[in-house]
Each structure stands twice: as C-alpha cells, then as structure tokens.
Design a protein around this motif. Structure first.
Motif, PDB file in Angstrom:
ATOM      1  N   VAL A  38     -10.334  25.942  10.398  1.00 50.12           N
ATOM      2  CA  VAL A  38      -9.976  24.402  10.024  1.00 50.12           C
ATOM      3  C   VAL A  38     -10.620  23.970  11.635  1.00 50.12           C
ATOM      4  O   VAL A  38     -11.404  22.602  11.042  1.00 50.12           O
ATOM      5  CB  VAL A  38      -8.342  24.552  10.043  1.00 50.12           C
ATOM      6  N   ILE A  39     -10.701  23.824  12.686  1.00 45.59           N
ATOM      7  CA  ILE A  39     -11.425  22.941  13.533  1.00 45.59           C
ATOM      8  C   ILE A  39     -12.507  23.136  13.489  1.00 45.59           C
ATOM      9  O   ILE A  39     -12.885  22.082  13.570  1.00 45.59           O
ATOM     10  CB  ILE A  39     -11.417  23.878  14.998  1.00 45.59           C
ATOM     11  N   ARG A  40     -13.206  24.071  12.985  1.00 46.48           N
ATOM     12  CA  ARG A  40     -15.014  23.421  12.516  1.00 46.48           C
ATOM     13  C   ARG A  40     -14.918  22.757  12.111  1.00 46.48           C
ATOM     14  O   ARG A  40     -16.015  21.645  11.580  1.00 46.48           O
ATOM     15  CB  ARG A  40     -16.058  25.194  12.043  1.00 46.48           C
ATOM     16  N   TYR A  41     -13.697  22.404  10.378  1.00 40.28           N
ATOM     17  CA  TYR A  41     -14.052  22.587   9.097  1.00 40.28           C
ATOM     18  C   TYR A  41     -13.586  20.610   9.597  1.00 40.28           C
ATOM     19  O   TYR A  41     -14.566  19.877   9.882  1.00 40.28           O
ATOM     20  CB  TYR A  41     -13.069  22.746   8.493  1.00 40.28           C
ATOM     21  N   ILE A  42     -12.552  20.526  10.681  1.00 38.02           N
ATOM     22  CA  ILE A  42     -12.271  19.248  11.143  1.00 38.02           C
ATOM     23  C   ILE A  42     -13.609  18.500  11.490  1.00 38.02           C
ATOM     24  O   ILE A  42     -14.398  16.799  11.010  1.00 38.02           O
ATOM     25  CB  ILE A  42     -10.767  19.017  11.902  1.00 38.02           C
ATOM     26  N   GLY A  43     -14.053  18.832  12.380  1.00 36.36           N
ATOM     27  CA  GLY A  43     -15.419  18.768  13.627  1.00 36.36           C
ATOM     28  C   GLY A  43     -16.478  18.256  12.718  1.00 36.36           C
ATOM     29  O   GLY A  43     -17.301  17.164  13.202  1.00 36.36           O
ATOM     30  N   LYS A  44     -16.670  18.692  11.461  1.00 35.86           N
ATOM     31  CA  LYS A  44     -17.936  18.984  10.566  1.00 35.86           C
ATOM     32  C   LYS A  44     -17.277  17.638   9.677  1.00 35.86           C
ATOM     33  O   LYS A  44     -18.000  16.568  10.003  1.00 35.86           O
ATOM     34  CB  LYS A  44     -17.802  19.583   9.484  1.00 35.86           C
ATOM     35  N   VAL A  45     -16.325  17.369   9.238  1.00 35.32           N
ATOM     36  CA  VAL A  45     -15.793  16.462   8.411  1.00 35.32           C
ATOM     37  C   VAL A  45     -15.739  14.545   8.561  1.00 35.32           C
ATOM     38  O   VAL A  45     -15.249  13.694   8.329  1.00 35.32           O
ATOM     39  CB  VAL A  45     -14.705  16.702   6.976  1.00 35.32           C
ATOM     40  N   LEU A  46     -15.275  14.787  10.354  1.00 33.86           N
ATOM     41  CA  LEU A  46     -14.749  13.783  10.490  1.00 33.86           C
ATOM     42  C   LEU A  46     -15.644  12.466  11.068  1.00 33.86           C
ATOM     43  O   LEU A  46     -15.463  11.795  10.966  1.00 33.86           O
ATOM     44  CB  LEU A  46     -13.680  14.449  11.221  1.00 33.86           C
TER      45      LEU A  46
END
Lengths: 113, 241
Positions: A38-46
C-alpha cells in the motif's frame, strides 16, 4: 506572529516533514524487510494528483485578491499555460518551458491587464 | 575524498548546476518580489539550505503571503515531497557502509537530481575510487548550487527595482512542466485527473485558503477505494486501509 517568525516556523515545519520523508525508507525498511504494497501504491499514484491539485490552487490563488474581470478573465493564465505545456511536450526542456511561459505571462499582466 | 573523485562528481553535477542556479534564482527573485521580510537573503539562504526542494521553495512564497496554518504546511509538504520517501529504497544497501553522519547528510540532501546521479554512481565513479565519495561530492555540490541560486536570486530581486509582477507564474509553470512529463503514462493521467477534480471540489465548497485539505482527503479516499483500478495488476481489492 511577525512574518519573519512565521517564515521560520514554516521553513522548519516543511523541513521536518521533508527530511522525515527522505529518511523514512532508511529508518523503516533496513535490511530485507519488504515494503508494504500500500505504501508503494500511494507513493506511485499520489505525486501526479498532488501536482495537479497544486496547479488548480495556483490559479485560485492568482484570483484570490482580484476579481476575475480585472485579472483578465483568466486569459493570461490560459495563454501562458498553453505555451508552457506545448513547449514542454515538444522540446522536453524544463528551463525553456518555464522561462518562456513566465516571460509571456509577465508581459501580458504588466502591459495588457 | 580524493581530488579525482571530486572532479568526477563535479563533471557529473554540471547539468544540475545549470538547472539549480536558474530555478533557484527564479525562486529567490519570486520570494524577494512577493514577500516583505527583514533580512530576506538570510531567510532565502536558511530555507533553501534546510529544505533543498524546488517546488517547496516556490510555493513557500504563497504560504507566507497567506500565513497558511502550519498543519496545512505539513500536509502539503507531505503531498509535494512524498516521492522522496520512495527514493531511499534503492539506496539503503549502497549507503549502509557509511558512518551515520555522512549517511545522514546523504539522506538529508536527497533531491530528484541528486538521486538520479547517486543511483548511477557505479558508472560515474572513476576506477579505483570510492562510489560513496562520489555520492557525497555530488550531494554537496548540488546542495551548494541550490543554496547559492536561491540566495543570489533573493539578493538580486531585492536590489534591482524591476517590475516583477507576474513572476509568480514561474511556480505554476514548474508544476505544469512536471505534470506534462508525468502525463506521458496513462496511470499518471488518471491520477492527475483525480487531483484536478478533487481540487475543484475543494474550491467549490471552501475558500481558496481552505481548499487543500478537503481536496487531499478526497484524493486519498479515491485512491484507497479505487485501488484496484489504479494498480496495473490488481492483486487484491481493499475497502480501506
């Protein structure tokens, strides 16, 4: 609070957050601990969303203190923005795009608005 | 650090010198032209030296004018710079041999451009030299370019009585450039659309100075709820985190 005090507090607040972000991986995931998806994901889309939001905020700020009509109905912003995006799309040279767009905008607001 | 490795770091950092001195100067001039502060060059020096962050240096000017509450400053800085939190993952192993002071400096000074040179350090370090010395050299030089650029801009902006009306567009232009580059990928275009719609909703329901937090909450909610749609391979769907 004086403007100087505010500036100091603001710089330190932003600095603590920025440095904490930079240090985060080194503190949390030393060794072979995997990064939570989830951290990777947020870091990518934010990032694109945050930048897009700030662009809208910049336009809103530009009209905060003046009426839409006295600011040129948004046309100076539109013209300069189109130039910046078109140049960047075409040449991919950030400095060229930023400087050209800013000069165009300054010329318009200083002479025609 | 040997002269040889420092020279290699300097050569590698030359493109950054161009970019940082020009952008830093623009940020400094903007600060001088917009905000009335006593000892302005000192504040420009301090803020650029501590933060070493381009977009932040520009938007700080808005925040100072609006005296934006510090909670919002923290949240916005987070959104703006969350990418830095991703960079470290590829440098953890590399920096491990360093003593904590040097490692701390490399972490503190990590910017987009410095990161790009540091992950490439193996190819850029002369044979027989220490890669980490190269990284330290690059980090120090980039830091210095930015610091000097912003401070010089503040001095020039305060000294030259030229009409700086409209120079604040440089910040919008910087964001537009970053977004134009990011929008080459489809997933980023979708993410940018979420940001634009959230910001407009924030502005419709709140004033300009209060729009950002609701917009960020909306963005976060959309990303968590529609995570499956944003991830290339949706492994699992999650209602909340």
């Amino acid at each position: 609070m004086s403007r100087e005090t505010y500036f100091l507090c603001m710089t330190l607040t932003a600095g603590v957050v920025t440095i904490a972000l930079r240090a985060f991986p080194f503190l949390m995931f030393s060794g072979n601990r995997p990064v939570p998806p989830v951290i990777r994901y947020i870091g990518k889309v934010l990032p694109p969303a945050a930048i897009a939001m700030l662009i809208v905020y910049c336009y809103c700020s530009a009209y905060q203190d003046k009426s839409f009509a006295s600011g040129g109905f948004g046309l100076p912003e539109l013209a300069a923005s189109v130039l910046v995006v078109a140049l960047q799309f075409w040449k991919r040279n950030p400095l060229l795009s930023i400087i050209s767009g800013t000069i165009l905008y300054m010329v318009i607001v200083q002479n025609f608005v | 650090m040997t002269k040889r490795v420092f020279k290699a770091a300097f050569v590698s950092s030359l493109p950054v010198l161009m970019g940082y001195s020009a952008m830093g100067m623009a940020a400094g001039i903007l600060l001088a032209g917009t905000v009335k502060l006593k000892f302005l060059p000192f504040w420009a020096f301090l803020s650029s030296g501590i933060n070493i962050s381009g977009a932040l240096q520009f938007i700080m000017v808005n925040w100072t004018e609006a005296l934006l509450p510090l909670t919002q400053v923290a949240l916005l800085t987070f959104c703006l710079n969350v990418r830095y939190a991703m960079y470290g993952f590829s440098l953890i192993e590399k920096f491990r041999p360093l003593p904590w002071l040097k490692r701390g400096y490399l972490i503190w000074s990590l910017t987009d451009e410095t990161y790009a040179l540091e992950v490439d350090s193996a190819a850029r370090t002369p044979a027989g030299e220490n890669q980490l010395d190269f990284c330290l050299g690059v980090a120090f030089l980039d830091h210095l370019y930015w610091l000097i650029g912003v401070t010089a801009g503040a001095v020039i902006g305060a000294a030259l009585p030229f009409d700086s009306r409209g120079i604040d567009f440089a910040m919008t232009a910087l964001f537009l450039v970053v977004l134009t580059d990011q929008c080459q990928s489809k997933i980023n275009r979708l993410s940018a659309a979420v940001g634009i719609i959230s910001a407009i909703c924030g502005r419709v329901f709140f004033s300009t100075s209060n729009m950002l937090i609701p917009a960020m909450v909306m963005m976060g909610a959309v990303f968590i709820i529609f995570r499956g749609k944003f991830e290339r391979k949706p492994e699992q769907k999650e209602g909340e985190e």
